[in-house]
Design a protein around this motif. Sequence first.
Motif, short mmCIF file in Angstrom:
data_model
loop_
_atom_site.label_atom_id
_atom_site.label_comp_id
_atom_site.label_asym_id
_atom_site.label_seq_id
_atom_site.Cartn_x
_atom_site.Cartn_y
_atom_site.Cartn_z
N SER A 120 0.86 -1.19 0.00
CA SER A 120 0.00 0.00 0.00
C SER A 120 0.89 1.23 0.00
O SER A 120 2.07 1.17 0.34
N ILE A 121 0.31 2.36 -0.37
CA ILE A 121 1.03 3.64 -0.42
C ILE A 121 0.29 4.62 0.48
O ILE A 121 -0.91 4.90 0.27
N TYR A 122 0.99 5.13 1.49
CA TYR A 122 0.40 6.05 2.46
C TYR A 122 -0.92 5.51 3.00
O TYR A 122 -1.92 6.22 3.12
N GLY A 123 -0.92 4.19 3.28
CA GLY A 123 -2.09 3.56 3.87
C GLY A 123 -3.16 3.14 2.88
O GLY A 123 -4.15 2.51 3.27
N THR A 181 -0.44 17.14 -1.23
CA THR A 181 0.66 16.54 -1.97
C THR A 181 1.96 17.19 -1.54
O THR A 181 2.01 18.39 -1.24
N ALA A 182 3.02 16.39 -1.48
CA ALA A 182 4.32 16.91 -1.05
C ALA A 182 4.94 17.76 -2.15
O ALA A 182 5.01 17.33 -3.31
N ILE A 183 5.38 18.97 -1.81
CA ILE A 183 6.09 19.82 -2.77
C ILE A 183 7.57 19.92 -2.43
O ILE A 183 8.36 20.44 -3.22
N ALA A 184 7.97 19.40 -1.27
CA ALA A 184 9.39 19.35 -0.89
C ALA A 184 9.54 18.27 0.17
O ALA A 184 8.74 18.19 1.11
N SER A 185 10.55 17.40 0.01
CA SER A 185 10.75 16.28 0.93
C SER A 185 12.19 16.24 1.42
O SER A 185 13.08 16.90 0.87
N ASN A 186 12.38 15.45 2.48
CA ASN A 186 13.73 15.22 3.03
C ASN A 186 14.43 16.52 3.42
O ASN A 186 15.64 16.67 3.24
N VAL A 196 5.19 18.13 7.74
CA VAL A 196 5.17 16.82 8.37
C VAL A 196 6.59 16.48 8.83
O VAL A 196 7.53 16.53 8.04
N ALA A 197 6.74 16.19 10.11
CA ALA A 197 8.02 15.76 10.67
C ALA A 197 8.01 14.24 10.78
O ALA A 197 6.97 13.63 11.09
N SER A 198 9.17 13.60 10.55
CA SER A 198 9.19 12.14 10.58
C SER A 198 10.49 11.62 11.19
O SER A 198 11.51 12.31 11.23
N ASN A 199 10.41 10.39 11.72
CA ASN A 199 11.58 9.60 12.10
C ASN A 199 11.22 8.14 11.89
O ASN A 199 10.19 7.84 11.27
N THR A 200 12.02 7.23 12.36
CA THR A 200 11.78 5.81 12.09
C THR A 200 10.52 5.30 12.75
O THR A 200 9.98 4.25 12.35
N ALA A 201 10.01 6.01 13.75
CA ALA A 201 8.80 5.55 14.43
C ALA A 201 7.53 6.02 13.75
O ALA A 201 6.47 5.44 13.96
N GLY A 202 7.60 7.04 12.92
CA GLY A 202 6.41 7.56 12.28
C GLY A 202 6.53 9.03 12.01
O GLY A 202 7.63 9.56 11.84
N SER A 203 5.38 9.72 12.00
CA SER A 203 5.39 11.13 11.63
C SER A 203 4.40 11.92 12.47
O SER A 203 3.46 11.38 13.05
N THR A 204 4.61 13.26 12.49
CA THR A 204 3.73 14.20 13.17
C THR A 204 3.43 15.33 12.19
O THR A 204 4.34 15.83 11.52
N THR A 205 2.17 15.72 12.14
CA THR A 205 1.75 16.75 11.20
C THR A 205 1.47 18.07 11.93
O THR A 205 0.88 18.08 13.02
N SER A 206 1.89 19.17 11.34
CA SER A 206 1.72 20.50 11.93
C SER A 206 0.30 21.01 11.73
O SER A 206 -0.54 20.36 11.08
N ASN A 207 0.07 22.22 12.21
CA ASN A 207 -1.15 22.95 11.89
C ASN A 207 -1.16 23.32 10.42
O ASN A 207 -0.13 23.27 9.74
N VAL A 208 -2.32 23.69 9.89
CA VAL A 208 -2.46 24.14 8.51
C VAL A 208 -2.42 25.66 8.49
O VAL A 208 -3.10 26.32 9.29
N ILE A 209 -1.62 26.22 7.59
CA ILE A 209 -1.52 27.67 7.45
C ILE A 209 -1.99 28.06 6.06
O ILE A 209 -1.68 27.40 5.07
N SER A 210 -2.78 29.15 5.99
CA SER A 210 -3.30 29.63 4.71
C SER A 210 -2.54 30.88 4.30
O SER A 210 -2.44 31.84 5.09
N LEU A 211 -2.02 30.89 3.10
CA LEU A 211 -1.24 32.03 2.59
C LEU A 211 -1.74 32.41 1.21
O LEU A 211 -2.01 31.54 0.37
N THR A 212 -1.85 33.71 0.98
CA THR A 212 -2.24 34.21 -0.33
C THR A 212 -1.17 35.19 -0.80
O THR A 212 -1.04 36.29 -0.22
N PRO A 213 -0.36 34.85 -1.77
CA PRO A 213 0.62 35.80 -2.31
C PRO A 213 -0.09 37.09 -2.73
O PRO A 213 -1.11 37.05 -3.42
N THR A 214 0.44 38.23 -2.29
CA THR A 214 -0.23 39.50 -2.50
C THR A 214 0.56 40.41 -3.41
O THR A 214 1.72 40.15 -3.74
#
Length: 949
Positions: free
Chosen positions: A52-55, A749-754, A776-794
Amino acid sequence: MKTWLKKASAIVLTFALAIGLISVPAHAAATPLFTIEGENATLSSDLQVATSIYGTPKPGYTGTGFVWMQNSGTITFNVTVPTTGMYSITTRFMQELSPDGRLQNLTVNGVNKGSFMLPYTTTWSIFDFGYQKLTAGVNTIQLKAGWGFAYFDSFTVDVANLDPLNPLPTLTDSQATPETQLLMNYLTEAYGDHIISGQQEIYGGGNDGNAELEFDWIHNLTGKYPAIRGFDFMNYNPLYGWEDGTTNRVIDWVNTRGGIATASWHINVPKNFTTYTLGQFVDWKDATYKPTDTNFNTANAVVPGTKEYQYLQLAIQDLAEQLQILQDNGVPIMLRPFHEAEGNGGANGEGAWFWWAKAGATVYKQLWNLLYTELTQTYGLHNIIWIYNSYTYSTSPQWYPGDAKVDIVGYDKYNTVYNRYDGLSGVPNEDAITSIFYQLVNMTGGKKMVAMSENDTVPSVQNLTEEKSGWLYFCPWYGEHLMSTAFNYPATLTTLYQSNYVITLDELPNLKVSNPTQSSTITPTSATFDKKTASQADIAVTMTLNGNTLNGIKNSTTSLVSGTDYTVSGTTVTIKKSYLAAQSVGTTNLTFDFSAGTDRVLAVTIVDMTSTVNNSTISPTSATFDKKTASQADIAVMLTLNGNTLSGIKNGSASLVSGTDYTVSGTTVTIKKSYLAAQAVGTTNLTFDFSAGTDPVLAVSIVDTTVVLPGALTVSGTAGNAQATLTWTASTGATAYKVERATGSGSYTAIASNLTGLTYTDMTAVNGTLYNYRVVASNTAGSTTSNVISLTPTGTTPAGSFKVQMYSGNTTSSINTIAPRVKIVNTGTTALDLSTVKLRYYYTIDDNKTQAYWYDWSSVGSSNLTGAFVTMSTPKTGADTYFEIGFTSGAGTLAPGASAEIQIRIARTDWSNYTQTGDYSFSPAGSSYVDWTKMTGYANGALAWGIEP
């Protein structure tokens, strides 16, 4: 019995069409020669076996899972083949990330065989890597991630199901002259059994008027002359047209010297067609065939009444006058008009090198049809064999004019400087490009012959014959393309010209209609025989005698015994299995000796599957072990022995201890948890060593859930013009971060990894658009996801807003030419004045030597570009120099959303090599444009795109 001569000198032809059945190719057995599950191949440490991929499960795979390749990694396996020859390599895969495809690289026995774009598919599908040459014995095949991100279920290698190469000699022009039909008959006789030698002459009075220079050079080197001579009718035109003797040289070559003639048509148009008056003299310097150097509207050339249409009619009239002279003298011509149309690829003319392709594939086919109709019907010319120049891009079939107006498909091979995959430079590339050959054969379903209508290096006779690369003829371009050792080794040319496989001028038959003999044919012309007792079978061959009789059959100089080795019943010959079983593994060529005409050859591939070993298998082939004390458990593996025995188990070169590290009970092996707990986190590959066959691998993913999940993190950000910058707090225990952007459908979708830092700037954001980001922060045990931030280029998009796309035309690490392919795209809302723009390509000069640059092509005109080499005052990692591209006022402006392309070559004047590996702007993989922030762009001196090193 007639004399058994060397080759084509014994061929006697008839004007009448040879009527016969198209033979069916010898198919490989229903079961492929070799199949391996991806999880059983050797995988680099950055790959994983998944279900499976991402569950999300990906059902339908075979075996116990599939290989998940992300942005790196290699899959390697060995395959043993019985004989040297061509084999097909396919994979069962899924690629659901990119609709534009994902690039992967194939290597065979350490040699790069090129990059392949895996198409988008959300179901398990088959991808064909084409025909590749494998050598008898063990071969190593490796797939390496280019852009990666695909799933690989299995790989299959099988004997290539090659086309039998026996098209009928039916010309598209039913009123063809007798000489033209006779030539076509001969070409189909030779096709697939021999390659006809050819050479392009220089035109327009080059070589100080010595049109024989290349031909005398070949003769002095090899003792032979080429059978085909290439001409060009470019100087017969309505502009500066002049008589350079081409037509008379064609007549002399065919009627006096007994050769075959082919011709191209570099027909020019005025650079300034707007001010041109029909019939006006135009100096050759003010004429061109390049699409970017003229305002000639190609689309109008097929519209009656337009000025462009009238000009084309004048040009066709000039060509027809010369072809009429040839027809009056009984001379057939293999005509290759409007050649190399598709250029660098694309259906809309975006890759065009010549004006006739500027308007795209649809208009091009209309041009072809117009020329065909005018010459054959209006001018009554029936001495033409029509050659269409094709490529093998995904869009190439859209350019094909159709079977009704094409007699031969040509391909122009230039892969000594560009398009080579062997990592070499400055030396000839003797590859037979067999995979390309059969792609072109398949394009017409084998109905048309395929020729190497232009080339630099002539392929070696060994590559041509081993790979069964049945090119009809070769024809090197003049000058250095033939005579420089950078393009052709003299020894290779000598061997080629003196070989039995190559037809030279002295070996051509009499191609005048006074010779009426018709040849016999056989069906099939190739077959496979397995020496394994249970698989042995006679081979039946059907003869079309055409008034001749069969004198006998020979294997080299040894005659087969009628009634014992073969039998004849009417027009059916049966080659007895008892005779074939006595032949050695490899190819046995049986020559059918007929009373007149050409002798036919049945090529029998002899294999012996007697010693084929049934491989043992294990189940599962992948498993997970948790080092957390409470979760530790043995792993049970079931064996399917297939007559073999288990010799032991290894981890790399270290053997596991039976009874301690593992136990065996019947067909069950138990890998002890005490052994697994001692392994490091990651993948442990345990190889099961059996007494025979392939040794399968158990891939154990070692995890340790005692490791704590990454700690909480908070993301914040700012938005500017066409970019969004995110900053986040460190997450306790995290080893890597990735930035995700909402897709608009509730998913991300990921736009930058590692990432290892705590900030990231999204350079692809668009002004006025709301984006939701998370980290998303990760290590060998799994991952933790941050809050969501909304940005509008002005802010208002500035007039100087643009982006730069790029790929490297030369991706070899050490090469004498840097070749960026650059595209600038106006992302603003107003026109972009190109004269205010500068673009920079960064690299290390490696050696302080004089450099030069060339603009090969640009959609704004190469003359409207400037260039400069700049030494950086402070060298950076991967860069101490940059090449700066500038634009003159003549480049004009780019409308919003429009783009301009630039093709550059950078080289030292002594042609010594650069090392591109590690250069800041270099792209080691890819063959199409992608956004490239490692090239910078400036508007009025201010950074508008990219990241400086």
